[in-house]
Design a protein around this motif. Sequence first.
Motif: not given
Length: 269
Positions: A95-96, A119-122
Amino acid sequence: MTGQESHAIEIDTSKPHPARMYDWFLGGKDNYPVDEEMAKQLLSVDARGGDMARVNRAFMHRATRWLAEQGIRQFLDIGTGIPTEPNLHQIAQGTAPDARIVYCDNDPIVLAHAAALLRSTPQGATEYIQADARDPEVILERAGQVLDFDQPIALSLLALLHFLDDEDGAADLVDRLVERLPSGSYLVLSQTTGDFDPEGAEKASALYKARGMTLRLRSHAEFSTFFGGLELVEPGVTLSADWHPELGPVVDVPGDEPIPGYAGVARKA
């Protein structure tokens, strides 16, 4: 230590651990015979152990999605458990993408899987803290390296408080954590109850006690006290399955009896 540190991991397989039992209930492979044995003993008391785990997991998904939709961009999840996709950071960042998540657990096997939690978003960030929930100052200090405690944070303790007795300071733990949260933050809690089967609850608690573990099943009124001084989000403290079911897939469980777990989300003014 964080999930990015490398060192030998010692896992005690001589006694069951809640995180590994939860993994077994969810059909995972990161558990040992001692965990399976204990889980099967609990199933002899209530055959819906797997359903309880899935319903709690579904509540986490819905609550996290709701919080992200409200603009929350920071999450502190204590008692994380072994990663099961989708995990909290995947829901939040779905979502964010700029959401920042800190996970915390005390089971070394969770540390062994910490890479899956990182494993994060950039645009966002994830971090893992290996620490005991009963050490809130340690958790807060390390979380502060990733999260901005001047901005709202969603603090979640899901299926955790029933492993802490009142004498172990469960209420004090929640109060100390919430005290450090800034205005506009949220507290997210869930826990199993004995309200619907007191006799079964006593048997389950006895099984835990025989293994040197705590199972403190609380009533609706007892669980509600953890939200003291906060503004409960509608519909308040309710069965886990009944908290905004429209926000996610319904977990299909057999029978008409409720899954014995309460949940709630509350805002700090």
